[in-house]
Design an enzyme around this catalytic site. Structure first.
Site, PDB file in Angstrom:
ATOM      1  N   LYS A 152      59.536 -15.553   1.031  1.00 19.12           N
ATOM      2  CA  LYS A 152      59.156 -16.914   0.645  1.00 19.12           C
ATOM      3  C   LYS A 152      60.177 -17.514  -0.309  1.00 19.12           C
ATOM      4  O   LYS A 152      60.509 -18.701  -0.229  1.00 19.12           O
ATOM      5  CB  LYS A 152      57.776 -16.905  -0.002  1.00 19.12           C
ATOM      6  N   HIS A 205      60.999 -10.271  47.101  1.00 17.58           N
ATOM      7  CA  HIS A 205      60.003 -11.220  46.604  1.00 17.58           C
ATOM      8  C   HIS A 205      58.722 -10.524  46.154  1.00 17.58           C
ATOM      9  O   HIS A 205      57.617 -10.967  46.429  1.00 17.58           O
ATOM     10  CB  HIS A 205      59.710 -12.286  47.657  1.00 17.58           C
TER      11      HIS A 205
END
Length: 509
Positions: free
Chosen positions: A134, A269
């Site tokens: 922070k 596929h």
């Protein structure tokens, strides 16, 4: 300058601390880290000498103190903050190096108790990291041993590197978020609360594009230690994988996971176009190729045995996107590497685990157990619902076909013979349409005798059973469960062909 070091993972920590000392840092450390550093001859300030408070509650509380968090959170650019530190005799801390209690390793242990898991939930570590992150305008927050060298180099440069500290802060919040997600998911599973679900994924690489060239895509991995995972496979040769390569290769790996015997599959596929068992891996591939020598073009091949030179000579003339196997012999690798673009990959194939599958929809997420090989039934003669008995060879072919059909897009039909696919019908809006496609494919490659049929879902009508009888298919396996099951049973009984009901469907959308 002061640095606070408190690490569970002691990798390179002695080197890091010694470099910080050379740069003029005082080192503050907690118990285990203090001992390691002192044994290496590094002078250390014990955290208790900073807080003037002993560790309590068996070490549960040691750094949760204003002397630590005030030293981390005080804004250096606010005079009022600095005055407060002075009034409370607190010296600023300019760098925090923390990694957390090994919660993940703990819960992965066999027979771990809830009490053990709870005791490995770190409180002080995340708090210090978050405080430092922070206040990243003034404090270096370091949570990854891989960053130690970079941090030292940035400190040596003696520049106010705000951008780099922000980067470290972002890693911290990602790290603590991931840690909290693991704990939340574990406790939710234990408690039966499933109101929230958290996913953490680590970036593997940016892809050239997604399913189509106008779509951006990135590949992430969820777990580090998972076998049968493309995210943990090793690429030995070839250009980078595409989005579609990854999808197809994953489908190939999931099919391969069904079999312990030598097995080969070609995928296009995300559907198998040819799959086969063999006495060895060369025979398995030959049979898989012959099942559909057309569709394999531009496909992906997965094999569950080492690729040897004989097999490499069969693979080399075919245009393939990816070959994936547990290993390649030196000779096979050298031969196949002559093809510039083909991707050659190795993947562990030694352990299938129960996993979860994620499917994203617009604004939502579906989570389910993966329908992997752990959930495939072995067929038995007791599953036969017709009057005609099923022999061992036919049962074996039905079992093979049913393991393959679960990996074909629904509605799915697989025709097989001698442990080899002969026709695959995938993704049709009605089941008879899939059967017609599968049979026509088998017919085109002259695979039209002694076929068995596997369906991923029940027969809603008797049309598939009638088609099977009319075209000489000798046995059927399907889940059963239709209100019209008896219609199909009658058709099979009249033609004297066996039909098995598994009681388990395998839809794949």
């Amino acid at each position: 300058m002061r640095a606070l070091i408190s690490v569970s993972d002691k990798t390179k920590v002695v080197w890091f601390a010694s470099q910080l000392v050379k740069l003029g840092f005082e080192i503050i450390a907690t118990g285990g880290t203090k001992k390691v550093l002192e044994e290496a001859g590094i002078k250390v300030i014990y955290v208790e000498d900073v807080t003037h408070s002993k560790e309590i509650l068996d070490g549960r509380v040691k750094t949760l103190h204003p002397a630590i968090h005030g030293a981390l959170l005080a804004r250096r650019d606010l005079e009022s903050h600095m005055v407060t530190l002075k009034e409370n005799n607190i010296t600023p801390i300019d760098l925090v190096c923390v990694n957390l209690y090994p919660f993940k390793k703990t819960i992965e242990k066999e027979n771990v108790t809830l009490e053990e898991a709870i005791e490995n939930i770190d409180i002080g570590g995340p708090s210090m990291l978050r405080s430092a992150a922070k206040n990243n305008k003034s404090v270096y927050a370091v949570c990854d041993p891989n960053d130690y060298e970079d941090v030292i180099n940035h400190l040596k440069a003696k520049e106010d590197d705000e951008t780099y500290r922000l980067y470290l802060a972002s890693k911290v919040f990602s790290h603590t978020a991931s840690y909290d997600m693991m704990i939340a998911n574990y406790l939710e599973k234990i408690s039966g609360n499933n109101n929230d679900y958290f996913i953490h994924a680590t970036k593997v690489e940016d892809l050239r594009y997604g399913e189509n060239p106008h779509q951006k895509a990135t590949f992430y991995k969820l777990k580090d230690n998972l076998s049968y995972s493309l995210a943990n496979a090793k690429q030995l040769h070839g250009k980078a994988l595409s989005y579609n390569n990854i999808q197809d290769a994953n489908a190939a790996l999931m099919i391969t996971s069904e079999f312990k015997e030598p097995f080969a599959v070609a995928v296009k596929h995300m559907n198998p176009c040819g799959a086969s068992l063999g006495s060895d891996i060369v025979e398995a591939f030959k049979k898989a190729y012959e099942a559909d020598p057309v569709s394999i073009f531009g496909g992906i091949v997965a094999l569950n045995r080492e690729v040897n030179l004989e097999l490499a000579n069969l693979l080399k003339p075919i245009f393939l996107e990816v070959i994936i196997a547990p290993a390649f012999s030196e000779e096979a690798l050298a031969l196949l590497s002559k093809k510039k673009n083909i991707r050659l990959m190795t993947c562990k194939m030694d352990n299938v685990t129960k996993e979860e599958q994620f499917t994203f929809v617009n604004g939502g997420l579906l989570v389910q157990d993966l329908d992997n090989s752990l959930n495939t039934l072995s067929l038995t003669k007791e599953m036969n619902v017709t009057n005609t008995s099923v022999d061992e060879k036919t049962l074996k072919d039905l079992d093979f076909a049913f393991k393959i059909v679960k990996h074909v897009k629904s509605n799915a039909i697989v025709l097989a013979k001698d442990g080899t696919t002969c026709g695959v019908g995938a993704g049709q809006m009605n089941r008879i349409g899939s059967l017609e496609i599968a049979y026509n494919e088998a017919l085109s490659f002259k695979h039209n005798e002694d076929l068995v049929l596997a369906s991923d879902g029940f027969f809603p009508f008797d049309d598939c059973a009638k088609f099977a009888v009319e075209h000489g298919i000798k046995a059927i396996v399907q889940p059963g469960g239709s209100v019209r099951d008896q219609d199909s049973i009658v058709v099979c009984n009249e033609a004297n062909i066996p039909m098995l009901f598994t009681g388990r469907r395998h839809f794949k959308h």
